[in-house]
Design a protein around this motif. Structure first.
Motif, PDB file in Angstrom:
ATOM      1  N   PHE A   1      79.156 -79.916-105.439  1.00 47.39           N
ATOM      2  CA  PHE A   1      78.894 -79.018-104.308  1.00 47.39           C
ATOM      3  C   PHE A   1      77.846 -79.564-103.338  1.00 47.39           C
ATOM      4  CE2 PHE A   1      79.985 -76.533-108.132  1.00 47.39           C
ATOM      5  CZ  PHE A   1      81.285 -76.227-107.772  1.00 47.39           C
ATOM      6  N   SER A   2      76.952 -80.430-103.820  1.00 46.13           N
ATOM      7  CA  SER A   2      75.952 -81.009-102.923  1.00 46.13           C
ATOM      8  C   SER A   2      76.424 -82.318-102.300  1.00 46.13           C
ATOM      9  CB  SER A   2      74.628 -81.234-103.664  1.00 46.13           C
ATOM     10  OG  SER A   2      74.801 -82.116-104.758  1.00 46.13           O
ATOM     11  N   THR A   3      77.694 -82.660-102.497  1.00 49.19           N
ATOM     12  CA  THR A   3      78.258 -83.832-101.829  1.00 49.19           C
ATOM     13  C   THR A   3      78.632 -83.472-100.392  1.00 49.19           C
ATOM     14  OG1 THR A   3      80.498 -83.339-102.600  1.00 49.19           O
ATOM     15  CG2 THR A   3      79.125 -84.751-103.997  1.00 49.19           C
ATOM     16  N   ARG A   4      79.133 -84.472 -99.660  1.00 46.70           N
ATOM     17  CA  ARG A   4      79.490 -84.254 -98.258  1.00 46.70           C
ATOM     18  C   ARG A   4      80.935 -84.677 -98.001  1.00 46.70           C
ATOM     19  NH1 ARG A   4      74.746 -87.441 -95.223  1.00 46.70           N
ATOM     20  NH2 ARG A   4      75.348 -88.980 -96.789  1.00 46.70           N
ATOM     21  N   ILE A   5      81.487 -84.142 -96.945  1.00 49.01           N
ATOM     22  CA  ILE A   5      82.786 -84.584 -96.473  1.00 49.01           C
ATOM     23  C   ILE A   5      82.650 -85.056 -95.032  1.00 49.01           C
ATOM     24  CG2 ILE A   5      84.109 -83.065 -98.008  1.00 49.01           C
ATOM     25  CD1 ILE A   5      84.572 -81.213 -95.591  1.00 49.01           C
ATOM     26  N   ALA A   6      83.533 -85.935 -94.647  1.00 44.59           N
ATOM     27  CA  ALA A   6      83.667 -86.329 -93.244  1.00 44.59           C
ATOM     28  C   ALA A   6      85.036 -85.871 -92.774  1.00 44.59           C
ATOM     29  CB  ALA A   6      83.518 -87.836 -93.085  1.00 44.59           C
ATOM     30  N   TYR A   7      85.128 -85.475 -91.530  1.00 47.53           N
ATOM     31  CA  TYR A   7      86.414 -85.065 -90.981  1.00 47.53           C
ATOM     32  C   TYR A   7      86.346 -85.171 -89.467  1.00 47.53           C
ATOM     33  CZ  TYR A   7      84.004 -80.661 -90.098  1.00 47.53           C
ATOM     34  OH  TYR A   7      83.097 -79.723 -89.677  1.00 47.53           O
ATOM     35  N   VAL A   8      87.480 -85.004 -88.843  1.00 48.97           N
ATOM     36  CA  VAL A   8      87.599 -85.138 -87.394  1.00 48.97           C
ATOM     37  C   VAL A   8      88.134 -83.837 -86.813  1.00 48.97           C
ATOM     38  CG1 VAL A   8      88.781 -86.373 -85.528  1.00 48.97           C
ATOM     39  CG2 VAL A   8      87.977 -87.620 -87.538  1.00 48.97           C
ATOM     40  N   THR A   9      87.596 -83.441 -85.659  1.00 51.00           N
ATOM     41  CA  THR A   9      88.172 -82.318 -84.924  1.00 51.00           C
ATOM     42  C   THR A   9      88.630 -82.798 -83.553  1.00 51.00           C
ATOM     43  OG1 THR A   9      86.028 -81.649 -84.003  1.00 51.00           O
ATOM     44  CG2 THR A   9      86.747 -80.570 -86.045  1.00 51.00           C
ATOM     45  N   LYS A  10      89.654 -82.134 -83.060  1.00 51.60           N
ATOM     46  CA  LYS A  10      90.123 -82.344 -81.700  1.00 51.60           C
ATOM     47  C   LYS A  10      90.102 -80.993 -81.002  1.00 51.60           C
ATOM     48  CE  LYS A  10      93.957 -83.995 -78.830  1.00 51.60           C
ATOM     49  NZ  LYS A  10      94.135 -82.762 -78.033  1.00 51.60           N
ATOM     50  N   GLY A  11      89.283 -80.885 -79.966  1.00 51.62           N
ATOM     51  CA  GLY A  11      89.212 -79.674 -79.160  1.00 51.62           C
ATOM     52  C   GLY A  11      89.463 -80.030 -77.712  1.00 51.62           C
ATOM     53  N   GLY A  12      90.592 -79.592 -77.165  1.00 53.71           N
ATOM     54  CA  GLY A  12      90.969 -80.015 -75.825  1.00 53.71           C
ATOM     55  C   GLY A  12      91.235 -81.506 -75.832  1.00 53.71           C
ATOM     56  N   SER A  13      90.525 -82.235 -74.987  1.00 52.73           N
ATOM     57  CA  SER A  13      90.693 -83.686 -74.947  1.00 52.73           C
ATOM     58  C   SER A  13      89.543 -84.401 -75.632  1.00 52.73           C
ATOM     59  CB  SER A  13      90.788 -84.158 -73.488  1.00 52.73           C
ATOM     60  OG  SER A  13      89.600 -83.832 -72.781  1.00 52.73           O
ATOM     61  N   ARG A  14      88.752 -83.675 -76.395  1.00 57.04           N
ATOM     62  CA  ARG A  14      87.554 -84.256 -77.003  1.00 57.04           C
ATOM     63  C   ARG A  14      87.724 -84.375 -78.512  1.00 57.04           C
ATOM     64  NH1 ARG A  14      82.455 -84.813 -74.881  1.00 57.04           N
ATOM     65  NH2 ARG A  14      80.744 -85.028 -76.368  1.00 57.04           N
ATOM     66  N   TYR A  15      87.357 -85.515 -79.041  1.00 58.94           N
ATOM     67  CA  TYR A  15      87.410 -85.779 -80.471  1.00 58.94           C
ATOM     68  C   TYR A  15      85.992 -85.919 -81.009  1.00 58.94           C
ATOM     69  CZ  TYR A  15      92.309 -86.949 -79.631  1.00 58.94           C
ATOM     70  OH  TYR A  15      93.632 -86.908 -79.277  1.00 58.94           O
ATOM     71  N   ASN A  16      85.778 -85.409 -82.209  1.00 60.49           N
ATOM     72  CA  ASN A  16      84.467 -85.495 -82.836  1.00 60.49           C
ATOM     73  C   ASN A  16      84.605 -85.850 -84.307  1.00 60.49           C
ATOM     74  OD1 ASN A  16      82.271 -84.268 -80.839  1.00 60.49           O
ATOM     75  ND2 ASN A  16      84.162 -83.110 -80.611  1.00 60.49           N
ATOM     76  N   LEU A  17      83.719 -86.697 -84.753  1.00 57.94           N
ATOM     77  CA  LEU A  17      83.606 -87.009 -86.178  1.00 57.94           C
ATOM     78  C   LEU A  17      82.413 -86.252 -86.734  1.00 57.94           C
ATOM     79  CD1 LEU A  17      84.250 -88.684 -88.737  1.00 57.94           C
ATOM     80  CD2 LEU A  17      82.740 -90.453 -87.817  1.00 57.94           C
ATOM     81  N   TRP A  18      82.648 -85.510 -87.819  1.00 58.16           N
ATOM     82  CA  TRP A  18      81.618 -84.656 -88.403  1.00 58.16           C
ATOM     83  C   TRP A  18      81.296 -85.101 -89.820  1.00 58.16           C
ATOM     84  CZ3 TRP A  18      79.632 -81.068 -85.120  1.00 58.16           C
ATOM     85  CH2 TRP A  18      80.424 -80.686 -84.032  1.00 58.16           C
ATOM     86  N   VAL A  19      80.061 -84.901 -90.206  1.00 63.17           N
ATOM     87  CA  VAL A  19      79.619 -85.006 -91.586  1.00 63.17           C
ATOM     88  C   VAL A  19      79.117 -83.624 -91.976  1.00 63.17           C
ATOM     89  CG1 VAL A  19      77.950 -86.028 -93.167  1.00 63.17           C
ATOM     90  CG2 VAL A  19      79.054 -87.449 -91.417  1.00 63.17           C
ATOM     91  N   ALA A  20      79.665 -83.079 -93.059  1.00 67.58           N
ATOM     92  CA  ALA A  20      79.377 -81.686 -93.413  1.00 67.58           C
ATOM     93  C   ALA A  20      79.170 -81.546 -94.911  1.00 67.58           C
ATOM     94  CB  ALA A  20      80.528 -80.780 -92.964  1.00 67.58           C
ATOM     95  N   ASP A  21      78.643 -80.383 -95.306  1.00 63.90           N
ATOM     96  CA  ASP A  21      78.587 -80.041 -96.721  1.00 63.90           C
ATOM     97  C   ASP A  21      80.000 -79.982 -97.286  1.00 63.90           C
ATOM     98  OD1 ASP A  21      75.900 -79.756 -96.256  1.00 63.90           O
ATOM     99  OD2 ASP A  21      75.838 -77.584 -96.580  1.00 63.90           O
ATOM    100  N   SER A  22      80.109 -79.976 -98.599  1.00 65.30           N
ATOM    101  CA  SER A  22      81.423 -79.984 -99.235  1.00 65.30           C
ATOM    102  C   SER A  22      82.234 -78.722 -98.927  1.00 65.30           C
ATOM    103  CB  SER A  22      81.283 -80.125-100.753  1.00 65.30           C
ATOM    104  OG  SER A  22      80.615 -79.005-101.309  1.00 65.30           O
ATOM    105  N   ASP A  23      81.573 -77.654 -98.494  1.00 67.39           N
ATOM    106  CA  ASP A  23      82.296 -76.441 -98.112  1.00 67.39           C
ATOM    107  C   ASP A  23      82.606 -76.420 -96.619  1.00 67.39           C
ATOM    108  OD1 ASP A  23      79.748 -76.043 -97.141  1.00 67.39           O
ATOM    109  OD2 ASP A  23      79.427 -74.112 -98.147  1.00 67.39           O
TER     110      ASP A  23
ATOM    111  N   GLU B   1      80.510 -76.405 -94.163  1.00 70.37           N
ATOM    112  CA  GLU B   1      79.432 -75.841 -93.366  1.00 70.37           C
ATOM    113  C   GLU B   1      78.364 -76.894 -93.081  1.00 70.37           C
ATOM    114  OE1 GLU B   1      79.360 -72.946 -92.048  1.00 70.37           O
ATOM    115  OE2 GLU B   1      80.575 -71.577 -93.231  1.00 70.37           O
ATOM    116  N   ASN B   2      77.383 -76.502 -92.252  1.00 69.27           N
ATOM    117  CA  ASN B   2      76.244 -77.352 -91.949  1.00 69.27           C
ATOM    118  C   ASN B   2      76.677 -78.689 -91.371  1.00 69.27           C
ATOM    119  OD1 ASN B   2      73.444 -77.793 -91.845  1.00 69.27           O
ATOM    120  ND2 ASN B   2      73.464 -78.876 -93.796  1.00 69.27           N
ATOM    121  N   ALA B   3      77.698 -78.667 -90.517  1.00 71.63           N
ATOM    122  CA  ALA B   3      78.258 -79.904 -89.984  1.00 71.63           C
ATOM    123  C   ALA B   3      77.357 -80.520 -88.924  1.00 71.63           C
ATOM    124  CB  ALA B   3      79.643 -79.631 -89.399  1.00 71.63           C
ATOM    125  N   GLN B   4      77.251 -81.832 -88.962  1.00 68.87           N
ATOM    126  CA  GLN B   4      76.493 -82.594 -87.986  1.00 68.87           C
ATOM    127  C   GLN B   4      77.445 -83.572 -87.304  1.00 68.87           C
ATOM    128  OE1 GLN B   4      73.158 -81.827 -87.619  1.00 68.87           O
ATOM    129  NE2 GLN B   4      73.534 -80.284 -89.205  1.00 68.87           N
TER     130      GLN B   4
END
Length: 438
Positions: free
Chosen positions: A172-194, A196-199
């Motif tokens: 649970f204290s590990t992290r995930i990385a993922y990508v979002t696409k909103g409109g024409s903008r892409y973002n790479l996030w690092v977040a808690d395993s749930d 939340e707390n995405a940066q």
């Protein structure tokens, strides 16, 4: 964008490399953080779930994070626990609970604690775990953390409880990385395993794809289209600095870390068709692994680093193969189904997760590598990019629900799933990071 030759993607609306390449490094606006907020929805019933009571922590009404609720959500999402009603009780880590009461409520275990704001603005978080059936005090811990680490403290409590009650390490204290696409903008996030707390790590008007954690969790490899072709970078998560690793003629894609943290397997078309190579994570001259006229791509290392699994159409359609990490003759792994892609290997070496095309849809499958038996574990038809939790007990993957992309976690049997639903933007390309040093 024209669909490239290497496209084995299950999503017809976007190309393989457009789902797997990354971005110019731009400063991420603080306003973007709203895109990364999740709502966890757990569904399903496992065969055996441990009933646990999480009493609201003393003082958490005045805390910006509800510690007990975060811990309970973590445990339920694992598929190993179900919550027991703890209403009407006031306990903390110093209390001696009436265990007969909790037996009547059918709880096998009990967690109680407190959260206190200190004069310097930090928070003191304490808890204790009880085995209700045996009447045993199973110990507890305390954390003194800044406000921003209250969720991390909650996840560490869940890790402690999980390990004490299952004998296996919590994630649970590990992290995930993922990508979002909103409109024409892409973002790479690092977040808690749930989720939340995405940066935000990176942002761009160009597609973001293929984030891959290094074995120590300090770096992410990814592919960027900022120069109008796929290029591999390595990104330092803490500092935000990055370095160019592969920018050869043609496409440079699908990075995968070797367990040593010094080597990447990549797919390059520098010598013609897409083939597998290894390259230092600092860059340099790559070493070719495969010699075929087919498309070889999506490499992933086994946990011990001895084997590389990958996707190839050398048999006429995409299937998963394996070979020695130093090269050699590949062996076919998947035989059921005519189109199998996106391999992920569990850390314990027992399981292969992958995506298989079934009746025109794309479904997450899990194979027992010893027996070769495989089964679909989802009801959805647009699944992609599975990634195992570091304890090999859960899988995160992307799919489409109600016409929008979202992340899910699932147990290996598919019986317990949790939706990590973004408030805005499509969510894709998940990768589950390693255990974190505490």
């Amino acid at each position: 964008m024209k669909k490239p030759l290497q496209d084995f993607s299950p999503t017809p609306s976007s190309s393989f490399f457009a789902r797997r390449a990354l971005i110019a490094v731009l400063a991420a606006s603080p306003a973007i953080s709203a895109l990364a907020q999740f709502r966890v929805e757990v569904s399903g019933v496992g065969l055996t779930q441990l009933p646990i009571a999480l009493v609201p922590f003393k003082g958490e009404d005045g805390s910006p994070q509800k510690i007990s609720a975060i811990v309970q959500a973590d445990l339920e999402r694992s598929g190993q626990f179900r919550g027991v009603d703890a209403s009407g009780q006031a306990l903390d880590e110093t209390s001696r609970p009436d265990l007969s009461l909790w037996r009547q409520r059918t709880a096998d275990s009990l967690v109680a604690g407190s959260v206190t704001r200190l004069a310097d603005g930090r928070y003191d978080v304490r808890f204790r775990l009880w085995d209700v059936v045996r009447g045993q005090d199973l110990g507890g811990q305390s954390y003194t953390v800044p406000q921003g680490d209250l969720r991390l403290a909650s996840h560490r409590i869940a890790d402690y409880v999980y390990e004490k009650l299952t004998g296996e390490k919590g994630i649970f204290s590990t992290r995930i990385a993922y990508v979002t696409k909103g409109g024409s903008r892409y973002n790479l996030w690092v977040a808690d395993s749930d989720g939340e707390n995405a940066q935000a790590a990176l942002a761009s008007p160009e597609p973001i794809i293929s984030p891959r954690w290094s074995s120590n969790g300090s770096q992410l490899a990814y592919v960027s289209f900022e120069s109008r072709k796929p290029v591999v970078y390595v990104h330092n998560v803490a500092s935000g600095q990055r370095r160019l690793v592969a920018n050869f003629r043609g496409s440079n894609s699908a990075p995968a870390w070797a367990p040593d943290g010094n080597t990447l397997a990549v797919t390059l078309s520098r010598d013609g068709g897409s083939q597998l190579y290894t390259i230092s994570s600092s860059g340099g001259e790559p070493r070719r692994l495969t010699q075929s006229n087919s498309i070889d791509t999506e490499p992933v290392y086994s946990a011990d680093g001895s084997t590389i699994y990958f996707v190839s159409d050398r048999g006429g359609a995409p299937q998963i193969y394996k070979m020695s990490a130093s090269g050699g003759n590949p062996t076919r792994v998947t035989f059921s189904g005519t189109y199998n892609i996106s391999p992920s290997i569990s850390g314990d070496g027992r399981w292969l997760a992958y995506i298989s095309r079934v009746n025109g849809g794309f479904k997450l499958h899990v194979m027992d590598l010893q027996s070769g038996n495989a089964q679909a574990i989802t009801d959805t038809t647009a699944d992609e990019r599975p990634s195992f939790a570091p304890n090999s007990k859960l899988i995160v993957y992307a799919t489409k629900l109600q016409g929008r992309e979202a992340l899910m976690t699932t147990t290996l049997d598919g019986k317990i799933k949790a939706r990590l639903a973004g408030q805005a933007g499509d969510i894709r390309e998940p990768d589950w990071g390693p255990f974190q040093k505490q």
